[in-house]
Design a protein around this motif. Sequence first.
Motif, PDB file in Angstrom:
ATOM      1  N   VAL A  28      85.547  29.352  18.155  1.00 12.37           N
ATOM      2  CA  VAL A  28      84.203  29.103  18.680  1.00 12.37           C
ATOM      3  C   VAL A  28      83.634  30.419  19.167  1.00 12.37           C
ATOM      4  CG1 VAL A  28      85.042  28.555  21.011  1.00 12.37           C
ATOM      5  CG2 VAL A  28      82.840  27.646  20.234  1.00 12.37           C
ATOM      6  N   GLY A  29      82.338  30.592  19.029  1.00 12.87           N
ATOM      7  CA  GLY A  29      81.706  31.848  19.412  1.00 12.87           C
ATOM      8  C   GLY A  29      81.312  31.897  20.881  1.00 12.87           C
ATOM      9  N   ILE A  30      81.353  33.104  21.446  1.00 12.06           N
ATOM     10  CA  ILE A  30      80.769  33.362  22.767  1.00 12.06           C
ATOM     11  C   ILE A  30      79.739  34.470  22.589  1.00 12.06           C
ATOM     12  CG2 ILE A  30      82.734  32.568  24.125  1.00 12.06           C
ATOM     13  CD1 ILE A  30      83.580  35.502  24.472  1.00 12.06           C
ATOM     14  N   TYR A  31      78.684  34.441  23.412  1.00 12.43           N
ATOM     15  CA  TYR A  31      77.533  35.299  23.147  1.00 12.43           C
ATOM     16  C   TYR A  31      77.001  35.949  24.419  1.00 12.43           C
ATOM     17  CZ  TYR A  31      77.739  32.596  18.867  1.00 12.43           C
ATOM     18  OH  TYR A  31      78.178  32.010  17.713  1.00 12.43           O
ATOM     19  N   GLU A  32      76.486  37.169  24.241  1.00  9.88           N
ATOM     20  CA  GLU A  32      75.804  37.912  25.296  1.00  9.88           C
ATOM     21  C   GLU A  32      74.430  38.286  24.748  1.00  9.88           C
ATOM     22  OE1 GLU A  32      77.936  41.019  27.703  1.00  9.88           O
ATOM     23  OE2 GLU A  32      76.562  42.363  26.612  1.00  9.88           O
ATOM     24  N   LEU A  33      73.389  37.660  25.276  1.00 11.10           N
ATOM     25  CA  LEU A  33      72.039  37.846  24.754  1.00 11.10           C
ATOM     26  C   LEU A  33      71.220  38.739  25.683  1.00 11.10           C
ATOM     27  CD1 LEU A  33      72.971  35.382  23.060  1.00 11.10           C
ATOM     28  CD2 LEU A  33      70.614  34.583  23.143  1.00 11.10           C
ATOM     29  N   LEU A  34      70.603  39.774  25.099  1.00 13.98           N
ATOM     30  CA  LEU A  34      69.763  40.696  25.855  1.00 13.98           C
ATOM     31  C   LEU A  34      68.349  40.711  25.252  1.00 13.98           C
ATOM     32  CD1 LEU A  34      69.365  42.875  28.012  1.00 13.98           C
ATOM     33  CD2 LEU A  34      70.236  44.556  26.366  1.00 13.98           C
ATOM     34  N   PRO A  35      67.458  39.835  25.742  1.00 15.03           N
ATOM     35  CA  PRO A  35      66.060  39.910  25.301  1.00 15.03           C
ATOM     36  C   PRO A  35      65.416  41.177  25.871  1.00 15.03           C
ATOM     37  CG  PRO A  35      66.574  37.803  26.383  1.00 15.03           C
ATOM     38  CD  PRO A  35      67.686  38.742  26.684  1.00 15.03           C
ATOM     39  N   ILE A  36      64.582  41.832  25.093  1.00 13.90           N
ATOM     40  CA  ILE A  36      63.969  43.082  25.540  1.00 13.90           C
ATOM     41  C   ILE A  36      62.681  42.745  26.292  1.00 13.90           C
ATOM     42  CG2 ILE A  36      63.261  45.404  24.855  1.00 13.90           C
ATOM     43  CD1 ILE A  36      66.201  44.664  24.298  1.00 13.90           C
ATOM     44  N   VAL A  37      62.859  42.379  27.554  1.00 15.95           N
ATOM     45  CA  VAL A  37      61.720  42.063  28.426  1.00 15.95           C
ATOM     46  C   VAL A  37      61.161  43.356  29.012  1.00 15.95           C
ATOM     47  CG1 VAL A  37      62.607  39.767  28.957  1.00 15.95           C
ATOM     48  CG2 VAL A  37      63.293  41.695  30.378  1.00 15.95           C
ATOM     49  N   GLU A  38      60.091  43.249  29.793  1.00 14.42           N
ATOM     50  CA  GLU A  38      59.369  44.434  30.268  1.00 14.42           C
ATOM     51  C   GLU A  38      60.258  45.396  31.055  1.00 14.42           C
ATOM     52  OE1 GLU A  38      56.263  46.944  30.267  1.00 14.42           O
ATOM     53  OE2 GLU A  38      56.313  44.992  29.256  1.00 14.42           O
ATOM     54  N   GLU A  39      61.078  44.863  31.958  1.00 10.87           N
ATOM     55  CA  GLU A  39      61.936  45.737  32.767  1.00 10.87           C
ATOM     56  C   GLU A  39      62.931  46.506  31.905  1.00 10.87           C
ATOM     57  OE1 GLU A  39      63.399  44.405  36.717  1.00 10.87           O
ATOM     58  OE2 GLU A  39      62.546  42.471  36.124  1.00 10.87           O
ATOM     59  N   ILE A  40      63.538  45.822  30.946  1.00 11.08           N
ATOM     60  CA  ILE A  40      64.503  46.481  30.051  1.00 11.08           C
ATOM     61  C   ILE A  40      63.783  47.498  29.174  1.00 11.08           C
ATOM     62  CG2 ILE A  40      66.214  46.132  28.239  1.00 11.08           C
ATOM     63  CD1 ILE A  40      66.999  45.006  31.002  1.00 11.08           C
ATOM     64  N   ARG A  41      62.549  47.161  28.766  1.00 11.09           N
ATOM     65  CA  ARG A  41      61.776  48.082  27.922  1.00 11.09           C
ATOM     66  C   ARG A  41      61.502  49.383  28.670  1.00 11.09           C
ATOM     67  NH1 ARG A  41      58.219  44.546  26.575  1.00 11.09           N
ATOM     68  NH2 ARG A  41      59.282  43.882  24.686  1.00 11.09           N
ATOM     69  N   ASN A  42      61.180  49.281  29.940  1.00  5.97           N
ATOM     70  CA  ASN A  42      60.923  50.493  30.730  1.00  5.97           C
ATOM     71  C   ASN A  42      62.189  51.334  30.882  1.00  5.97           C
ATOM     72  OD1 ASN A  42      58.232  49.859  31.124  1.00  5.97           O
ATOM     73  ND2 ASN A  42      58.621  48.719  33.016  1.00  5.97           N
ATOM     74  N   MET A  43      63.350  50.686  31.064  1.00  9.44           N
ATOM     75  CA  MET A  43      64.609  51.423  31.203  1.00  9.44           C
ATOM     76  C   MET A  43      64.962  52.147  29.909  1.00  9.44           C
ATOM     77  SD  MET A  43      66.906  48.801  33.494  1.00  9.44           S
ATOM     78  CE  MET A  43      68.075  50.059  34.009  1.00  9.44           C
ATOM     79  N   ILE A  44      64.675  51.515  28.761  1.00  6.33           N
ATOM     80  CA  ILE A  44      64.926  52.167  27.470  1.00  6.33           C
ATOM     81  C   ILE A  44      64.025  53.395  27.333  1.00  6.33           C
ATOM     82  CG2 ILE A  44      64.776  51.911  24.963  1.00  6.33           C
ATOM     83  CD1 ILE A  44      65.372  48.919  25.351  1.00  6.33           C
ATOM     84  N   TYR A  45      62.752  53.230  27.723  1.00  7.87           N
ATOM     85  CA  TYR A  45      61.775  54.316  27.576  1.00  7.87           C
ATOM     86  C   TYR A  45      62.215  55.550  28.359  1.00  7.87           C
ATOM     87  CZ  TYR A  45      57.297  56.717  27.350  1.00  7.87           C
ATOM     88  OH  TYR A  45      56.306  57.651  27.114  1.00  7.87           O
ATOM     89  N   TYR A  46      62.824  55.317  29.538  1.00  9.65           N
ATOM     90  CA  TYR A  46      63.251  56.439  30.379  1.00  9.65           C
ATOM     91  C   TYR A  46      64.728  56.790  30.159  1.00  9.65           C
ATOM     92  CZ  TYR A  46      58.778  56.132  32.763  1.00  9.65           C
ATOM     93  OH  TYR A  46      57.427  56.141  33.057  1.00  9.65           O
ATOM     94  N   ARG A  47      65.295  56.342  29.040  1.00 12.69           N
ATOM     95  CA  ARG A  47      66.647  56.705  28.602  1.00 12.69           C
ATOM     96  C   ARG A  47      67.727  56.404  29.645  1.00 12.69           C
ATOM     97  NH1 ARG A  47      67.138  59.861  24.022  1.00 12.69           N
ATOM     98  NH2 ARG A  47      65.189  60.695  23.161  1.00 12.69           N
ATOM     99  N   LYS A  48      67.658  55.257  30.272  1.00 18.75           N
ATOM    100  CA  LYS A  48      68.699  54.853  31.205  1.00 18.75           C
ATOM    101  C   LYS A  48      69.987  54.570  30.429  1.00 18.75           C
ATOM    102  CE  LYS A  48      66.027  54.968  34.846  1.00 18.75           C
ATOM    103  NZ  LYS A  48      66.219  55.976  35.908  1.00 18.75           N
ATOM    104  N   SER A  49      71.120  54.717  31.109  1.00 12.25           N
ATOM    105  CA  SER A  49      72.419  54.502  30.454  1.00 12.25           C
ATOM    106  C   SER A  49      72.654  53.019  30.185  1.00 12.25           C
ATOM    107  CB  SER A  49      73.549  55.044  31.327  1.00 12.25           C
ATOM    108  OG  SER A  49      73.696  54.231  32.492  1.00 12.25           O
TER     109      SER A  49
END
Length: 565
Positions: A503-524
């Motif tokens: 059976v599968g287990i899953y970790e889902l990361l929707p790219i919401v506004e807060e995550i989008r800002n962290m990506i833009y500023y190259r957070k780890s």
Amino acid sequence: MIKSDLKLGDILVNQGIISTEQLRTALAEQSEKGGKVGEILVNSGVVNEKDIAMALSKQFGILYASLEKGLLRPNLHQELEKLIPEEYARMRAVLPLSKHLRTVTIAVVDPLDLIVTDDIMKMTACDVNIVITTKTEIVEAIDAFYKSKEMQKKAIQNQFILMDGEGKEDDQKLDVREIFSEADAAPIVKFVDLILMDAVEQGASDIHIEHFEERVSLRYRVDGVLYEANAPDAKLYFAIVSRIKILSKLDIAERRLPQDGGFSISLRQKTIDVRVSTIPTIFGEKVCMRLLDVTKLPLEFGALGYDKWDLEIVQREIGRPYGMIFITGPTGSGKSTSLYTILNAIKSPRKNIVTVEDPVEYKVDGINQVQVKPLIGMTFANALRAFLRQDPDVMMVGEVRDLETAQMCIRAALTGHLVLSTLHTNDAPSAITRIMDVGIEPFLLVSALRLVIAQRLLRRLCEECKKPLETLDVRFREMNIKGPIYEAKGCDRCRFSGYRGRVGIYELLPIVEEIRNMIYYRKSSDEIKKRAVEIGMRTLYESGLEKMKRGMTTFEEVLSVTVDE
């Protein structure tokens, strides 16, 4: 054996299979001519063999085993044919199924035949566990079992006739005509067929054939775990590998370079695609065969193990007209199955769906699938360029491996296409940093990326034998888990592993506004993960614990594929 107070005839009447009048007629014939009520009813055409077997199963409280459910499949690695000889099995209609410690499980037609039970106890020096089947099915199962063992025996007996082992070590002296002759010899052909048949019967996903200094190893991967099987003699190895190469259309004389190929087999109305890979080792070539059973491909989200809240996120994102979705995980974590399930869910006559894969694992009707061929320039990136001139709505890329492919995927996602692909990362946030490490600028990634799914496969507990823990240790009390928590025990149905299926287990990361800002500023990735968990993302570990709480797997299995956080 637990015997019910009800008689066979009464059970058949209560189940509505026969009428009271039909039972009276059968009892009258029994009183006059003798015999068994069940046989009289079958001979008169009132019931069939299966009806009687299932009624006996209920009467005595023991399992009814049928070919249809796959329960009349003896364990091929326990030398059961030596415990119960073929002549006796046919004479008394008895089939050995498995042996565990001091207990042997057998299939019989008549559970009241105490002579058979006594004979088996004397032959095997074991206690006897009985399951019931029909006469027709047990004859067919006996034929299949002892025939396969005879094939193996004959192949082994002929190994020294086929080759003497001399002069095989020098690659430069190989005679291709001799190789063809040995590989096409009947015993070798049958032996390879037997290996494939055995692996499919065991539910294996992969077959590993390896040559070491003094021995040959044959292993099957079942439910993600490798198990040793009965290996052929080392003198058979070269001919077996050559036979597999011939089937896969590989160069049988080339033993110094890796090769990839494949073929298909038909078994019991199923078509199995076999992907073959060979690599040179210091003692000979290693062969890995992946078995892909198209008939077992779920293609429905309900079969993948998504929880309700995760499924809502996935369905929302794949319903968008454009954007990028990544599925991440190691090899064998079910990424391809998830991709095909998504494609099957969104395919429509109104959508043009194209895929580029290496290799094409499953053929899906209504979807245009392209095989990567690097030797002639058909790379992922080149295929994607061609796709953009094919008026696509949805594109699936088997894997993003380099900057050029990543750039083409981002470009497609930004120009109105839904793009699906995979990466090899440990968790969902790591996929973001991996794409940026490849060379994609953050401002492009935040505009294109919609969802990242990390996944793993856990072995599922066998429903027939799983057992609740009597006491919960301190780990569960600290996690405020009150139970019931189950452990793996082992039975005939799961071949004493305690697990059946995955059976599968899953970790889902929707790219919401807060995550989008962290990506833009190259957070780890660690910073992104920490914030994602704070706003509601469930980790793989937490998803695994949820499956454990629902009695689907064990805590040990969760820890084996995730990080305890």
